[in-house]
Design a protein around this motif. Structure first.
Motif, PDB file in Angstrom:
ATOM      1  N   UNK A 141       0.773  -1.231   0.000  1.00 13.00           N
ATOM      2  CA  UNK A 141       0.000   0.000   0.000  1.00 13.00           C
ATOM      3  C   UNK A 141       0.800   1.275   0.000  1.00 13.00           C
ATOM      4  N   UNK A 142       2.099   1.198  -0.077  1.00 12.60           N
ATOM      5  CA  UNK A 142       2.914   2.411  -0.091  1.00 12.60           C
ATOM      6  C   UNK A 142       2.938   3.006  -1.495  1.00 12.60           C
ATOM      7  N   UNK A 143       2.924   4.328  -1.551  1.00 10.60           N
ATOM      8  CA  UNK A 143       3.119   4.995  -2.829  1.00 10.60           C
ATOM      9  C   UNK A 143       4.604   4.953  -3.187  1.00 10.60           C
ATOM     10  N   UNK A 144       4.929   5.409  -4.391  1.00  8.51           N
ATOM     11  CA  UNK A 144       6.340   5.405  -4.795  1.00  8.51           C
ATOM     12  C   UNK A 144       7.176   6.310  -3.903  1.00  8.51           C
ATOM     13  N   UNK A 145       6.606   7.460  -3.535  1.00 13.69           N
ATOM     14  CA  UNK A 145       7.327   8.371  -2.654  1.00 13.69           C
ATOM     15  C   UNK A 145       7.524   7.758  -1.274  1.00 13.69           C
ATOM     16  N   UNK A 146       6.508   7.101  -0.744  1.00 13.22           N
ATOM     17  CA  UNK A 146       6.633   6.454   0.552  1.00 13.22           C
ATOM     18  C   UNK A 146       7.630   5.294   0.496  1.00 13.22           C
ATOM     19  N   UNK A 147       7.601   4.540  -0.600  1.00 10.07           N
ATOM     20  CA  UNK A 147       8.549   3.436  -0.748  1.00 10.07           C
ATOM     21  C   UNK A 147       9.978   3.951  -0.817  1.00 10.07           C
ATOM     22  N   UNK A 148      10.165   5.082  -1.502  1.00 10.24           N
ATOM     23  CA  UNK A 148      11.508   5.673  -1.558  1.00 10.24           C
ATOM     24  C   UNK A 148      11.957   6.112  -0.169  1.00 10.24           C
ATOM     25  N   UNK A 149      11.046   6.764   0.561  1.00  3.92           N
ATOM     26  CA  UNK A 149      11.402   7.305   1.873  1.00  3.92           C
ATOM     27  C   UNK A 149      11.632   6.204   2.909  1.00  3.92           C
ATOM     28  N   UNK A 150      10.872   5.105   2.813  1.00  7.11           N
ATOM     29  CA  UNK A 150      10.938   4.048   3.815  1.00  7.11           C
ATOM     30  C   UNK A 150      11.914   2.934   3.459  1.00  7.11           C
ATOM     31  N   UNK A 151      12.211   2.774   2.164  1.00  3.88           N
ATOM     32  CA  UNK A 151      13.053   1.650   1.741  1.00  3.88           C
ATOM     33  C   UNK A 151      14.359   2.132   1.101  1.00  3.88           C
ATOM     34  N   UNK A 152      14.243   2.910   0.017  1.00  2.00           N
ATOM     35  CA  UNK A 152      15.429   3.285  -0.748  1.00  2.00           C
ATOM     36  C   UNK A 152      16.378   4.159   0.055  1.00  2.00           C
ATOM     37  N   UNK A 153      15.842   5.202   0.673  1.00  2.00           N
ATOM     38  CA  UNK A 153      16.700   6.136   1.404  1.00  2.00           C
ATOM     39  C   UNK A 153      17.420   5.474   2.574  1.00  2.00           C
ATOM     40  N   UNK A 154      16.735   4.674   3.410  1.00  2.00           N
ATOM     41  CA  UNK A 154      17.484   4.005   4.492  1.00  2.00           C
ATOM     42  C   UNK A 154      18.558   3.039   3.990  1.00  2.00           C
ATOM     43  N   UNK A 155      18.271   2.324   2.894  1.00  2.00           N
ATOM     44  CA  UNK A 155      19.251   1.372   2.379  1.00  2.00           C
ATOM     45  C   UNK A 155      20.455   2.066   1.743  1.00  2.00           C
TER      46      UNK A 155
END
Length: 296
Positions: free
Chosen positions: A201-215
Motif C-alpha cells: 500500500x505504499x506509494x512510490x514516494x513512501x517506498x523511496x522514503x521508507x526503503x530506498x533512502x534508508x538502504x
C-alpha cells in the motif's frame, strides 16, 4: 611470517608518509620564527650529544598555538572553512543523489557508460578545470554572455571572486565523490523490496522514503565524508574562484608559509586543522566498519 609482512606494509606506509611528516610539522609548530634557513629555531645538533638534545627539547614551546587563540583571523578562518565545507557537502548531496539514483535505476547496459561519464572529469587536470570555471563565471564569461544574449540579464552578474563561485567550484570538483558511493549502495539494492512496499500500500514516494533512502544511508554518509574532509582544507578553489574576500584556512595556511614565511605559525595552523579532521575521519572509518559487518 607472510601474514605479519602483509600487515606491516600499510603500517610502514603510514609511518613513512603520515607519522614522520606530522612529527616534523609538529616540531616546527613548537619552534620560533627566525631569520635563518630554514626560518625557525631551534635546530637539533646531534654533534653535542645528550646536551644538545636537552637544549633542543627545552627550547620548544606552545607559543604559536597560544598566538592562534589571540588572533581572530585564525578561528574565523576555521569556522568559515567548516561552514563552506558543510554547505558545499549539502549542495553536493542534493545534486549527486538524483544522479546516482537515475544511474542505479537505468538499464544495466547503460550503467558502465554513465559511470564513465561521471569519472570522465578526472581525466583532465584539476587545475585546468578550475581555471575553466574562471572563464565561465567572469563578468565577460560564457555564463554572463549567454544570459545577456537571451535577455535574462541587463548587466553582468558578479559571480567570480565571491563565495558563490567557491561553492560552484567545490560542488563541481567533488561531485563524483558523492555520486560513486551512493550509486554503489543503490545499485546493489534488491528491487523486490520496493515491489513489496508498493504491494503493501505504499506509494512510490513512501517506498523511496521508507526503503530506498534508508538502504542508501551508508553511501550517503561515505559520500558526505569524502566531500567534507578535503573541502575543509581546500586551497586552490578559494584562491582562484573566491578571491581575497573568501576566508578559508587553506588560504591562510598558504599565506603564512609562502607570503609571511612564518613556518612555525603555519605548522601550528596545520596541526590544528589535522586535529579537526581526525573527528570526521574516525566517524567515516567507523561507518565503513559497520557497513562491512552488515554485509557479512
Amino acid at each position: 611470517m607472510r601474514r605479519y609482512v602483509v600487515i606491516a606494509l600499510p603500517y610502514l606506509w603510514l609511518v613513512a608518509l603520515f607519522l614522520i611528516p606530522f612529527g616534523i610539522v609538529l616540531k616546527i609548530a613548537l619552534s620560533d620564527i627566525a631569520l635563518a634557513r630554514p626560518p625557525y629555531m631551534p635546530q637539533l645538533d646531534l654533534s653535542q650529544g645528550w646536551a644538545g638534545l636537552r637544549d633542543f627539547l627545552t627550547a620548544l614551546d606552545f607559543e604559536n598555538f597560544t598566538f592562534l587563540t589571540t588572533d581572530d583571523l585564525y578561528w574565523k578562518a576555521y569556522l568559515s572553512s567548516l561552514q563552506i565545507a558543510a554547505l558545499s557537502t549539502a549542495i553536493t548531496l542534493l545534486v549527486g543523489y538524483p544522479i546516482a539514483y537515475a544511474m542505479a535505476r537505468s538499464e544495466p547496459e547503460w550503467r558502465p557508460t554513465l559511470l564513465m561519464l561521471v569519472i570522465l572529469p578526472f581525466w583532465t587536470s584539476f587545475l585546468i578545470r578550475v581555471y575553466s570555471w574562471m572563464g565561465i563565471l567572469s563578468t565577460e564569461g560564457v555564463l554572463n554572455q549567454f544570459l545577456l544574449g537571451i535577455g535574462v540579464l541587463s548587466e553582468p552578474l558578479q559571480i567570480l571572486n565571491t563565495n558563490v563561485a567557491v561553492y560552484i567550484g567545490i560542488v563541481y570538483t567533488y561531485l563524483p565523490f558523492m555520486i560513486l558511493p551512493i550509486y554503489a549502495a543503490l545499485e546493489k539494492m534488491d528491487d523486490s523490496l520496493l515491489e513489496a512496499a508498493e504491494d503493501l500500500g505504499s506509494s512510490r514516494l513512501q517506498a523511496f522514503w521508507l526503503v530506498t533512502l534508508p538502504l542508501s544511508r551508508n553511501g550517503i554518509i561515505a559520500g558526505c565524508f569524502l566531500v567534507f574532509i578535503p573541502a575543509i582544507g581546500e586551497f586552490v578553489i578559494p584562491s582562484l574562484l573566491g578571491g581575497s574576500q573568501t576566508l578559508m584556512i587553506g588560504k591562510v595556511l598558504w599565506e603564512e608559509f609562502f607570503s609571511n614565511r612564518d613556518w612555525p605559525v603555519a605548522s601550528a595552523v596545520a596541526v590544528i586543522l589535522l586535529l579537526i579532521l581526525i573527528i570526521p575521519i574516525i566517524l567515516f572509518q567507523r561507518n565503513e566498519q559497520r557497513a562491512r559487518e552488515a554485509d557479512q
